[in-house]
Design a protein around this motif. Structure first.
Motif, mmCIF file in Angstrom:
data_model
loop_
_atom_site.group_PDB
_atom_site.id
_atom_site.type_symbol
_atom_site.label_atom_id
_atom_site.label_comp_id
_atom_site.label_asym_id
_atom_site.label_seq_id
_atom_site.Cartn_x
_atom_site.Cartn_y
_atom_site.Cartn_z
ATOM 1 N N ILE A 50 23.803 -7.821 48.859
ATOM 2 C CA ILE A 50 24.096 -9.216 48.517
ATOM 3 C C ILE A 50 25.416 -9.678 49.139
ATOM 4 C CG2 ILE A 50 24.629 -10.747 46.556
ATOM 5 C CD1 ILE A 50 21.646 -10.098 46.865
ATOM 6 N N ARG A 51 26.361 -8.749 49.299
ATOM 7 C CA ARG A 51 27.643 -9.141 49.898
ATOM 8 C C ARG A 51 27.438 -9.700 51.299
ATOM 9 N NH1 ARG A 51 30.757 -3.666 49.783
ATOM 10 N NH2 ARG A 51 28.634 -3.026 50.319
ATOM 11 N N ALA A 52 26.392 -9.196 51.991
ATOM 12 C CA ALA A 52 26.138 -9.665 53.353
ATOM 13 C C ALA A 52 25.156 -10.834 53.374
ATOM 14 C CB ALA A 52 25.588 -8.513 54.195
ATOM 15 N N THR A 53 24.131 -10.794 52.529
ATOM 16 C CA THR A 53 23.080 -11.813 52.637
ATOM 17 C C THR A 53 23.344 -13.054 51.786
ATOM 18 O OG1 THR A 53 21.819 -10.668 50.922
ATOM 19 C CG2 THR A 53 21.261 -10.173 53.211
ATOM 20 N N HIS A 54 23.939 -12.852 50.606
ATOM 21 C CA HIS A 54 24.225 -13.994 49.729
ATOM 22 C C HIS A 54 25.659 -13.882 49.232
ATOM 23 C CE1 HIS A 54 19.883 -13.475 49.698
ATOM 24 N NE2 HIS A 54 19.796 -14.763 49.460
ATOM 25 N N PRO A 55 26.607 -13.934 50.162
ATOM 26 C CA PRO A 55 27.983 -13.597 49.804
ATOM 27 C C PRO A 55 28.522 -14.466 48.665
ATOM 28 C CG PRO A 55 27.887 -14.647 51.960
ATOM 29 C CD PRO A 55 26.487 -14.343 51.565
ATOM 30 N N PHE A 56 29.363 -13.841 47.867
ATOM 31 C CA PHE A 56 29.939 -14.513 46.703
ATOM 32 C C PHE A 56 31.433 -14.261 46.736
ATOM 33 C CE2 PHE A 56 30.241 -10.347 44.623
ATOM 34 C CZ PHE A 56 29.263 -9.644 45.311
ATOM 35 N N GLN A 57 32.183 -15.037 45.964
ATOM 36 C CA GLN A 57 33.633 -14.891 45.898
ATOM 37 C C GLN A 57 34.218 -14.810 47.314
ATOM 38 O OE1 GLN A 57 35.167 -14.982 42.683
ATOM 39 N NE2 GLN A 57 33.112 -15.509 42.065
ATOM 40 N N TYR A 58 35.148 -13.921 47.526
ATOM 41 C CA TYR A 58 35.822 -13.912 48.823
ATOM 42 C C TYR A 58 34.982 -13.288 49.947
ATOM 43 C CZ TYR A 58 39.769 -14.192 51.982
ATOM 44 O OH TYR A 58 40.585 -14.523 53.031
ATOM 45 N N TYR A 59 33.884 -12.607 49.571
ATOM 46 C CA TYR A 59 33.017 -12.049 50.619
ATOM 47 C C TYR A 59 32.480 -13.155 51.524
ATOM 48 C CZ TYR A 59 32.976 -7.869 47.685
ATOM 49 O OH TYR A 59 33.337 -6.784 46.943
ATOM 50 N N ARG A 60 32.465 -14.393 50.999
ATOM 51 C CA ARG A 60 32.002 -15.515 51.815
ATOM 52 C C ARG A 60 32.849 -15.684 53.065
ATOM 53 N NH1 ARG A 60 31.103 -19.571 46.845
ATOM 54 N NH2 ARG A 60 33.026 -18.506 46.318
ATOM 55 N N LYS A 61 34.087 -15.221 52.981
ATOM 56 C CA LYS A 61 34.973 -15.392 54.137
ATOM 57 C C LYS A 61 35.106 -14.105 54.939
ATOM 58 C CE LYS A 61 37.506 -19.191 52.147
ATOM 59 N NZ LYS A 61 37.427 -18.967 50.687
ATOM 60 N N MET A 62 34.286 -13.117 54.603
ATOM 61 C CA MET A 62 34.420 -11.831 55.291
ATOM 62 C C MET A 62 33.122 -11.456 55.971
ATOM 63 S SD MET A 62 36.316 -9.642 52.359
ATOM 64 C CE MET A 62 37.005 -8.338 53.356
ATOM 65 N N GLU A 63 33.261 -10.587 56.946
ATOM 66 C CA GLU A 63 32.069 -10.036 57.580
ATOM 67 C C GLU A 63 31.789 -8.685 56.922
ATOM 68 O OE1 GLU A 63 29.514 -9.768 61.284
ATOM 69 O OE2 GLU A 63 31.226 -11.142 61.172
ATOM 70 N N ILE A 64 30.659 -8.579 56.253
ATOM 71 C CA ILE A 64 30.314 -7.306 55.616
ATOM 72 C C ILE A 64 29.117 -6.711 56.346
ATOM 73 C CG2 ILE A 64 29.503 -6.186 53.487
ATOM 74 C CD1 ILE A 64 32.276 -7.264 53.080
ATOM 75 N N ASN A 65 29.278 -5.508 56.841
ATOM 76 C CA ASN A 65 28.152 -4.837 57.484
ATOM 77 C C ASN A 65 27.631 -3.748 56.568
ATOM 78 O OD1 ASN A 65 28.250 -6.253 60.021
ATOM 79 N ND2 ASN A 65 30.178 -5.136 60.368
ATOM 80 N N PRO A 66 26.439 -3.942 56.007
ATOM 81 C CA PRO A 66 25.925 -2.940 55.069
ATOM 82 C C PRO A 66 25.849 -1.567 55.728
ATOM 83 C CG PRO A 66 24.516 -4.885 55.092
ATOM 84 C CD PRO A 66 25.514 -5.057 56.187
#
Ligand code: SF4
Lengths: 251, 506
Positions: free
Chosen positions: B368-384
């Motif tokens: 979810i951090r990558a596909t439907h980011p929430f909180q500050y993850y919205r401003k980050m690139e997360i690679n599962p």
């Protein structure tokens, strides 16, 4: 082999040498202290804000058997309520968990409430069976941690065992869900007497936040003699180990 | 993309007004849901129903992992006892939701292949359905035997009943019966006196995921209240969530080593886990982060002192954990117990709707951090972090790699926190919610996605609260993983998933 040696040298000594006096971080919420001159209005206000119903609205006393250790009372009224990081908060009598205004001395268990055979039989070796009955897995994890490389309660002969048949008592976590109540009772019956019952965590002691839920069934533990109450949300491993050592008379 | 068949929202954003959610006839609803779910890019976050004036209001929440949209579909059914055509028959991942609806409300699904109880809630539709007569799957053969384990297990863990059907040592089938931990927590969210009480409940849904559930809850309420948390608070929450992930993953590594009697790995990881959770305690006073996540603000805003402590501890933990896992996963005696054991295939994972770790270990990129980011993850690139083999080893390796990744994420978060305005205020327990709407909040805990859904009435009061722990999907993955394995491999398989009982039982 070199890798293993590196891991061991990094690992160093991990065990807590003195479980009685291990410093824990300042913010850890252990035994609360309530100012002696709390007013009736302050007590009412605190009771109204406490989400767990742990504060008595007339005296302002805190019942550690209900307290969820959320710290809101202390944050809202810092001049009245304060949490120390004293983790030795277990008790042998339910009423000893009620911390009264002005009470500032450490909690020590009431020796007279300890059954004689408990000290005679379990001081050097105590095997316990853990039963989670609606627990949220945090108390369970802290109980596991009590036996880990840091807290290592095994050094005092205190251990969790796989079967109630091998146990000297049961340690209950969780508010006792109706769906688990029968299994809990069967487990207790399977434990040879004399046997202890230890309640760990606010949920087990009073039902905690779940006290009013229709999915909870507490008649079994309410009908039994409880040997030790270990408060916390979850109870810290040090609270548990110290409580058990005090109960069995281990120095 | 908008549609007249569903309403689109985004994770944690403003809620959907009830009047904006199209109500479909069941045939159309069925067609829409099954056609979406036939495509791997969609998965169901939650499907439930609640009683409303007209009968049962069904709400299906589907995530589009490609665009980040969350689609809300609805259907209304009269309370007339007629059965519905099941979604499960076409999309197996829906089995758990339809079972839950059946158990809670007595709505029948006529071609559901496995319409069994989920948790025996106290307010179930059929009080005559009791745990003692759970309809276990049976195989009639002189060659086979059954092994029943639990509800109380040998270790210090939560209760659940496992029934194996074995041919000699080989497991043919495992059925997992849960419900022992049911505390009626969803109802307590609705009846709770105030926001503080609810915040405490949310941390006690599953204490090993106190931050992840606490955050799903806080985010949900903020969405209902139209409140956007300040950047500093968003960052702090992400740090807490990653710390939780690191602590649990390292603890699980210890447990896996313990199960195969590799003591060095076990004790080294136990000590490292202690360092991590004591850091959480340094920050907020509780080793599990209870008390840290609150709606609208925080009682323990991050301080420079705590941030420095987190960085210091993680520096050391990262280095030491890398050495330990290097050792663990190159040791033939450990690999012999992990490799090719408890395999879940990619196909199985998608068909049962596996999420989080259980999905990522067999090549399904659900995070979810990558596909439907929430909180500050919205401003980050997360690679599962991904693994492909779906075995115990993959689940162990995934933890090793995710810890490293989370350490990096925390470093970035703290760097950004240092540069942002510190606007984290006090918690808000008296938020006013928008009336007549539905909000969805999803977080990625260490196990996988946690979804909370709430509905308000026309006074803005909560009338329904639904919680989905990733374990609800993933218990089936464990059941599949042990098929054709030696029964003695069950403990490592079980530990490698480390699913939640109370999260399932609620
Ligand atoms: S810390 Fe305990 S007594 Fe104080 S408000 Fe929270 S639950 Fe009540």
């Amino acid at each position: 082999m070199l890798k293993e040696i590196k891991i061991l040298s990094d690992h160093g000594k991990q065990y807590v040498p003195d479980l009685r006096n291990q410093p824990v971080s300042a913010l850890f919420r252990g035994r609360p202290v309530i100012t002696a001159d709390i007013t009736a209005a302050e007590a009412r206000k605190a009771a109204a804000l406490c989400p767990a119903g742990a504060i008595d609205s007339s005296s302002g006393a805190v019942d550690l058997g209900r307290c969820a250790f959320c710290c809101e009372c202390a944050l809202a009224m810092p001049e009245v309520y304060r949490f120390t990081n004293d983790y030795r908060i277990s008790a042998t009598r339910r009423e000893d968990l009620i911390i009264k205004p002005g009470q500032s001395e450490p909690l020590r268990i009431d020796e007279s409430a300890v059954r004689k055979e408990v000290r005679r039989l379990f001081r050097r070796s105590l095997k316990l069976r853990q039963v989670s009955a609606g627990g949220d897995n945090s108390c369970e994890m802290e109980l596991s941690a009590a036996g880990n490389v840091n807290f290592d309660m095994g050094r005092y002969g205190i251990e969790f065992v796989a079967s109630p048949r091998h146990a000297d008592g049961i340690v209950i976590t969780g508010p006792v869900s109706e769906n688990m109540s029968a299994a809990l009772e069967i487990c207790y019956e399977a434990t040879p007497a004399p046997r202890l019952i230890i309640l760990v965590g606010t949920d087990a002691i009073s039902g905690g936040l779940f006290a009013g839920s229709p999915a909870i069934k507490r008649d079994f533990i309410e009908s039994q003699h409880i040997d030790l109450y270990v408060p916390g949300n979850p109870a810290h491993p040090l609270t548990f180990i110290n409580g058990v050592m005090d109960l069995t008379g281990r120095k | 993309m908008s549609s007249n068949r569903y309403k689109v929202v985004r994770n944690g954003s403003s809620p959907a007004g009830f009047s904006e959610i199209p109500v479909l006839g069941y045939e159309l609803f069925h067609e829409e849901v099954t056609s979406m779910l036939a495509d791997e890019r969609y998965h169901c976050l939650n499907y439930s129903c609640f009683r409303s004036g007209e009968g049962f209001r069904f709400i299906c929440v589907i995530a589009d992992d490609g665009s980040g949209e969350i689609r809300i579909l609805s259907h209304i059914k009269k309370d007339d006892g007629t059965p519905l055509r099941s979604l499960t028959a076409s999309c197996y991942a829906m089995h758990i939701f339809e079972r839950e609806i059946y158990e809670n409300h007595g709505v029948l699904f006529d071609d559901h292949p496995w319409l069994k109880p989920v948790r025996y809630p106290h307010d179930r539709a059929d009080r005559l359905s009791v745990m003692d007569n759970y309809p276990f799957y049976e195989m009639d053969s002189e060659e086979l035997h059954e092994v029943g384990v639990g509800p109380i297990h040998a270790g210090v863990i939560e209760p659940g009943h496992f029934r194996f059907i074995c041919n000699g040592e080989r497991v043919l089938h495992l059925e997992i019966q849960l419900g022992y931990q049911h505390r009626g927590i969803e109802k307590l969210f609705v009846s709770a006196g105030d926001g503080l009480h609810r915040a405490l409940l949310s941390e006690n849904i599953a204490g090993d995921s106190a931050v992840a559930h606490g955050l799903a809850h806080a985010q949900l309420l903020e969405s209902l209240a139209g409140l956007e948390p300040p950047v500093s608070l968003q960052i702090e929450r992400c740090i807490a969530l990653e710390l939780e992930r690191i602590g649990v993953h390292i603890g699980d590594t210890a447990a896996l080593c313990g199960d195969v009697a590799y003591q060095l790995g076990q004790v080294a990881c136990e000590a490292l886990r202690t360092m991590v959770i004591n850091t959480t305690q340094f920050w907020c006073g509780n080793r599990f982060g209870k008390g840290l996540i609150r709606p609208g603000g925080s009682n323990f805003p991050l301080t420079e002192e705590s941030a420095a402590e987190i960085l210091r501890v993680l520096e050391e933990v990262d280095r030491r954990y890398a050495n330990v896992t290097d050792c663990i996963y190159s040791l033939p005696s450990v690999l012999g117990r992990f490799e090719d054991i408890g395999i879940v295939t990619r196909k199985q994972a998608t068909s049962i709707g596996a999420v989080g770790m259980a999905a990522r270990t067999c090549g399904v990129p659900r995070d979810i951090r990558a596909t439907h980011p929430f909180q500050y993850y919205r401003k980050m690139e997360i690679n599962p972090v991904m693994q492909e083999t779906g075995d115990v080893l993959a689940r162990g390796m995934l933890r090793a790699l995710e810890v490293r990744e989370s350490v990096k994420i925390i470093r970035r978060l703290i760097e950004n926190w240092r540069n942002c305005a510190k606007e984290t205020g006090r918690p808000q327990y008296d938020l006013r919610f928008r009336p007549d709407c539905l909000a969805v909040s999803v977080t990625e805990g260490w196990r996988g996605e946690i979804c909370h859904v709430a509905v308000t009435d026309n006074d803005g009061k909560l009338v329904m609260y639904k919680i989905k722990d990733p374990s609800m999907h993933n218990w089936m993955a464990l059941a599949l993983a042990v098929r054709n394995q030696e029964i003695s491999d069950f403990p490592v398989c079980n530990k490698s998933f480390n699913l939640s009982y109370c999260g399932n039982d609620l």
